[in-house]
Enzyme design. Structure first.
Site, short mmCIF file in Angstrom:
data_model
loop_
_atom_site.label_atom_id
_atom_site.label_comp_id
_atom_site.label_asym_id
_atom_site.label_seq_id
_atom_site.Cartn_x
_atom_site.Cartn_y
_atom_site.Cartn_z
N ASN A 9 13.92 36.13 41.00
CA ASN A 9 14.73 36.02 39.80
C ASN A 9 14.37 34.70 39.13
OD1 ASN A 9 16.69 35.77 37.86
ND2 ASN A 9 18.42 35.70 39.28
N TRP A 10 13.62 34.80 38.04
CA TRP A 10 13.14 33.57 37.39
C TRP A 10 14.24 32.89 36.58
CZ3 TRP A 10 7.62 35.05 35.10
CH2 TRP A 10 6.80 35.46 36.17
N LYS A 11 15.36 33.56 36.39
CA LYS A 11 16.47 33.00 35.60
C LYS A 11 15.96 32.52 34.24
CE LYS A 11 18.90 32.11 39.88
NZ LYS A 11 19.90 31.35 40.62
N HIS A 95 24.86 39.38 38.48
CA HIS A 95 24.50 38.10 39.09
C HIS A 95 25.67 37.13 38.95
CE1 HIS A 95 22.56 34.32 39.96
NE2 HIS A 95 21.67 35.04 40.61
N GLU A 97 25.80 34.16 38.13
CA GLU A 97 25.78 33.33 36.92
C GLU A 97 26.31 34.12 35.72
OE1 GLU A 97 21.73 32.24 37.60
OE2 GLU A 97 22.44 31.15 39.37
N GLU A 167 24.78 37.50 47.51
CA GLU A 167 24.44 36.12 47.14
C GLU A 167 25.71 35.27 47.16
OE1 GLU A 167 20.51 36.04 44.72
OE2 GLU A 167 22.17 36.25 43.33
N GLY A 173 21.11 27.92 44.49
CA GLY A 173 20.58 26.72 43.85
C GLY A 173 21.10 25.42 44.45
N SER A 213 19.29 30.06 48.01
CA SER A 213 18.43 29.07 48.65
C SER A 213 17.51 29.67 49.71
CB SER A 213 19.26 27.91 49.23
OG SER A 213 19.99 27.28 48.20
N GLY A 234 15.55 32.74 43.91
CA GLY A 234 15.57 32.01 42.65
C GLY A 234 14.47 30.96 42.61
N GLY A 235 14.85 29.72 42.89
CA GLY A 235 13.94 28.59 42.75
C GLY A 235 12.57 28.78 43.40
P1 13P Z 1 18.17 30.16 44.51
O1 13P Z 1 17.16 30.86 45.39
O2 13P Z 1 17.56 29.22 43.53
O3 13P Z 1 19.29 29.59 45.32
O4 13P Z 1 18.83 31.33 43.60
C1 13P Z 1 19.27 32.48 44.21
C2 13P Z 1 19.61 33.47 43.17
O5 13P Z 1 20.58 33.31 42.44
C3 13P Z 1 18.72 34.64 43.01
O6 13P Z 1 19.28 35.58 42.16
#
Ligand code: 13P
Length: 251
Positions: A9-11, A95, A97, A167, A173, A213, A234-235
């Site tokens: 997920n590149w956000k 998600h 967020e 999640e 994050g 994470s 994510g990251g």
């Molecule tokens: P991180 O891997 O950056 O913690 O993000 C997880 C996430 O929200 C994937 O959708």
């Protein structure tokens, strides 16, 4: 047997150059990987260029959101047909967020999950508790309500399209990954709930990803849990080397 499924997920990251470079780098590094389903979910505006960079690869494309209406006066929204038109296979929905920053409700997410399935997309339905909810012992209540709410009215014939991603919000994050035991406990409970809502066979076939994470150093231990079938990253999915390493660990 459930095939592992790792999605990035590149956000709201990358630009036109780095999105293509990331997609192209992954396409090159992950050639020939057959034992893991891999997807990347760039921002809407880079879907088409990422699709072109991935065209000769096994890596699928996903979006990070969709609107439930088919077309019309919905300024700023994107439809399932548009995502299909941009070569998307998957769409991330619910998600944390979007739940906690944008304010999406289970009812809205449910409309999107249904529209995605009807529109030929495979939804990744995200669920997870806040830290205060975990500390108050409410993790399973929250997750159960989100699973029930997100899947409301989706029948046995349509549920196979869905992947669930657990999640925990406090792990996203933050660098603070859930322990493998914490992940397994919730994944197992989600699978038991799917069995109750659907059937044993459907629960056994449902892929449940962990997100929060996830990184190269914790991939093996998370994926060794019997009910962890994949990762939503994510990251670490923004670095060719890290995401590749995670997929190769699983493959
Ligand atoms: P991180 O891997 O950056 O913690 O993000 C997880 C996430 O929200 C994937 O959708």
């Amino acid at each position: 047997m459930r095939k592992p499924f790792i999605a990035g997920n590149w956000k709201m990251n990358t630009n036109s150059a780095t999105a293509v470079a990331l997609a192209a780098g992954l396409a090159k590094e992950l050639q020939g990987i057959e034992t893991v389903d891999v997807a990347v979910c760039p921002p809407f505006v880079y879907l088409q260029s990422a699709a072109a960079a991935l065209s000769a690869s096994n890596i699928a494309l996903g979006a990070q959101n969709v609107y439930f209406e088919g077309d019309g006066a919905f300024t700023g929204e994107i439809s399932c047909a548009m995502l299909k038109d941009c070569c998307c296979t998957y769409v991330i929905l619910g998600h944390s967020e979007r739940r906690h920053v944008i304010g999406e409700t289970d009812a809205l997410i449910n409309k999107k999950v249904k529209a995605a399935i009807d529109g030929g997309l495979l939804p990744i339905l995200c669920v997870g508790e806040l830290l205060e909810e975990r500390d108050a012992g409410k993790t399973m209540d929250v997750v159960e309500a989100q699973v029930r709410g997100g899947l409301e009215g989706i029948c046995n014939e349509r549920i196979a399209a869905v992947t669930i991603a657990y999640e925990p919000v406090w792990a996203i994050g933050t660098g603070r990954t859930a322990t493998k035991e914490q992940a397994q406990e919730v994944h197992q409970a989600i699978r038991a709930l799917i069995e109750k809502l659907y059937s044993k066979d459907i629960a056994a076939a449902m892929r449940i990803q962990y997100g929060g994470s996830a990184k190269p150093s914790n991939t093996a231990e998370l994926m060794a849990q019997p009910d962890v079938d994949g990762l939503l990253v994510g990251g670490a999915s923004l670095k060719v080397e890290d995401f590749t390493q995670m997929i190769k660990t699983v493959a």
